[in-house]
Design an enzyme around this catalytic site. Sequence first.
Site, PDB file in Angstrom:
ATOM      1  N   HIS A   1      -6.132   7.578  -1.338  1.00 35.83           N
ATOM      2  CA  HIS A   1      -7.177   7.886  -0.355  1.00 35.83           C
ATOM      3  C   HIS A   1      -7.758   6.603   0.254  1.00 35.83           C
ATOM      4  CE1 HIS A   1      -6.793  11.995  -1.557  1.00 35.83           C
ATOM      5  NE2 HIS A   1      -7.294  11.779  -2.764  1.00 35.83           N
TER       6      HIS A   1
ATOM      7  N   HIS B   1       1.740  11.606  -3.975  1.00 35.50           N
ATOM      8  CA  HIS B   1       0.542  12.056  -4.694  1.00 35.50           C
ATOM      9  C   HIS B   1       0.499  13.572  -4.725  1.00 35.50           C
ATOM     10  CE1 HIS B   1      -3.357  11.527  -6.542  1.00 35.50           C
ATOM     11  NE2 HIS B   1      -3.894  12.383  -5.698  1.00 35.50           N
TER      12      HIS B   1
ATOM     13  N   ASP C   1      -1.046  15.882  -2.138  1.00 34.01           N
ATOM     14  CA  ASP C   1      -2.252  15.970  -2.956  1.00 34.01           C
ATOM     15  C   ASP C   1      -2.532  17.393  -3.426  1.00 34.01           C
ATOM     16  OD1 ASP C   1      -4.626  15.426  -4.238  1.00 34.01           O
ATOM     17  OD2 ASP C   1      -5.682  14.677  -2.495  1.00 34.01           O
TER      18      ASP C   1
ATOM     19  N   GLU D   1     -12.720   7.909  -2.689  1.00 30.84           N
ATOM     20  CA  GLU D   1     -12.499   9.160  -1.953  1.00 30.84           C
ATOM     21  C   GLU D   1     -13.815   9.738  -1.470  1.00 30.84           C
ATOM     22  OE1 GLU D   1     -10.375  13.557  -2.598  1.00 30.84           O
ATOM     23  OE2 GLU D   1     -10.568  12.161  -4.293  1.00 30.84           O
TER      24      GLU D   1
END
Length: 450
Positions: A272, A59, A323, A238
């Site tokens: 997440h 990610h 991320d 998230e």
Amino acid sequence: MQLTTYWLEHAWLGAHVEPGVALDIADGRITAVRTGAEVPEPGAVALRGLTVPGLANAHSHAFHRALRGVVQLGSGTFWTWRDAMYRVAARLTPENYHALARAVYAEMALAGITVVGEFHYVHHAPGGRPYADPNAMGEALIAAAADAGIRITLLDTAYLSSAIGDRHGGEPPNRHQLRFSDGTADAWAERVSLLKGGELARIGAAIHSVRAVPAAQLPTVAGWAAEHAAPLHVHLSEQTAENEACLAVHGCTPARLLADHGVLGRRTTGVHNTHLTDGDIRLLGGSGTGTCMCPTTERDLADGIGPARTLQEAGSPLSLGSDSHAVIDLLEEARAMETDERLRTRTRGHWTAASLLRAATADGCAALGWDDAGLLEPGALADFSTVALDSVRTAGPLPRLGAETAVFAATSADIRHTVVAGRHVVRDGVHTLVPDVPSALSEAIGTLRG
């Protein structure tokens, strides 16, 4: 067919560390794994340290790298951080995004990452006007990964609304989000169908979140992914605000909404998965939906600690991502998943080092549609990375404890070599295609400051 042999001083073969391993490689794949090779044979390329399968960063938002350091000033929330992110997104063009992403992906290669899942949603020009090439931004990212020598799964993202709105549809994109939106899921599908993969690139799909794709349009995105046998990723739970809005409008959690609209399944990964109910965990695990944990970002944004262990026990495969790139270090992500769980439960030893390495390698590759990567075995893609066992962080433990040393002591600074498709992309800590990665990052980020 040209044959290349790499000699590995020590190799992690999935369950144990083996000394003296020779890998024969042809056409970008491993053709043989030969143990008992005490010394390099003539012509073999020697990799000293612990060699593991290439790390998979499942990610990534490449442009978030420009926020490192900047968003650490003062306090705030996820939502104030998002305002800073929008300011950077507004300055992106195909040209400067290519330059930034090339540098970011080169930083990933230096960290031992051989494949990245790019969760890409900056599709159009400011104001939402399509470029002459409607995929100019995505193609810039694909080219950047190739120029940095790593693989990419471009997770082209549907992002159609600014909030859940009501049962009839989401709220229109705000002015920052106009360049993210194709208007409808059908228009998104038409555009993404024009993208092409290649030796180092595959095309996947993503639903930004239940707040950004109205419920009625979720099946279109899921259907496109199913039709193309493509991975499908989604930001899931998230933030508690997302859960509360979904409950208020739809009377269910985001996980249930996704399940009811055909999104969950073995090709799907929830990113997440932080604020889940017990029922959500059963839905994700029972459907084989994966979980991508991004611990360094989740703690940087004060998101919370997700129930990774419980999800895995329920049947959800785990992968890891950097991320927002607060740091780019998959070894730290693996370590953080274990240590965060220790903080949450006040007990130790939830995963072995081997389990954490599998999340960072084979399971991450599978989540990105590279089922033939992430293993050191015949037939697998020849992607691997070598961790130094003689740095100030890693010196001391016996080599047979190399997996534990890599996960619980090493950092990205200890990556000595990175090989992708049999090609030496990082050699002795130096990127062979982008010789000065720090300067490339500084220049690209400086351009975005205006």
